[in-house]
Design a protein around this motif. Structure first.
Motif, PDB file in Angstrom:
ATOM      1  N   ALA A  78     -13.474 -11.449   4.664  1.00  0.00           N
ATOM      2  CA  ALA A  78     -13.852 -11.573   6.073  1.00  0.00           C
ATOM      3  C   ALA A  78     -12.912 -10.797   6.983  1.00  0.00           C
ATOM      4  O   ALA A  78     -13.324 -10.324   8.045  1.00  0.00           O
ATOM      5  N   ASN A  79     -11.664 -10.622   6.561  1.00  0.00           N
ATOM      6  CA  ASN A  79     -10.702  -9.885   7.380  1.00  0.00           C
ATOM      7  C   ASN A  79     -10.728  -8.388   7.111  1.00  0.00           C
ATOM      8  O   ASN A  79      -9.905  -7.646   7.612  1.00  0.00           O
ATOM      9  N   GLY A  80     -11.682  -7.927   6.272  1.00  0.00           N
ATOM     10  CA  GLY A  80     -11.852  -6.504   6.013  1.00  0.00           C
ATOM     11  C   GLY A  80     -11.071  -5.962   4.833  1.00  0.00           C
ATOM     12  O   GLY A  80     -11.196  -4.790   4.495  1.00  0.00           O
ATOM     13  N   ILE A  81     -10.256  -6.794   4.182  1.00  0.00           N
ATOM     14  CA  ILE A  81      -9.455  -6.340   3.043  1.00  0.00           C
ATOM     15  C   ILE A  81     -10.318  -6.345   1.787  1.00  0.00           C
ATOM     16  O   ILE A  81     -10.930  -7.356   1.450  1.00  0.00           O
TER      17      ILE A  81
END
Length: 87
Positions: free
Chosen positions: A7-10
């Motif tokens: 969800a945080n793009g990682i």
């Protein structure tokens, strides 16, 4: 190899999931080291009498507030408390 995005793009892979599961099931247990440093939430220093304050901002102002807070490595709420304290 399947790639996923958190969800945080990682990005992460099945290998990451297997490694995290093995770490959790090991004697060492879960350390959470991949999460990075913690960020403070609501400060205890505001006391039990603290009450929420709602401020309506248009998208442009909210983006500027979020960007300024991010640059200072703090939340928008922390930044607003500091701004008020500086008055």
């Amino acid at each position: 190899m399947t790639k996923y995005t958190a969800a945080n793009g990682i990005p992460f892979t099945d290998e990451d999931i297997d490694r995290w599961a093995a770490q959790d099931e090991s004697e060492e247990g879960y350390t959470g080291t991949h999460l990075g440093p913690s960020r403070p939430g609501r400060p205890v220093s505001v006391g039990e009498t603290a009450r929420p304050f709602t401020l309506r901002l248009d998208a442009a102002r909210r983006a500027r507030l979020d960007a300024a807070a991010h640059e200072r490595h703090m939340t928008a709420s922390q930044l607003m408390r500091e701004l008020i304290d500086s008055l």
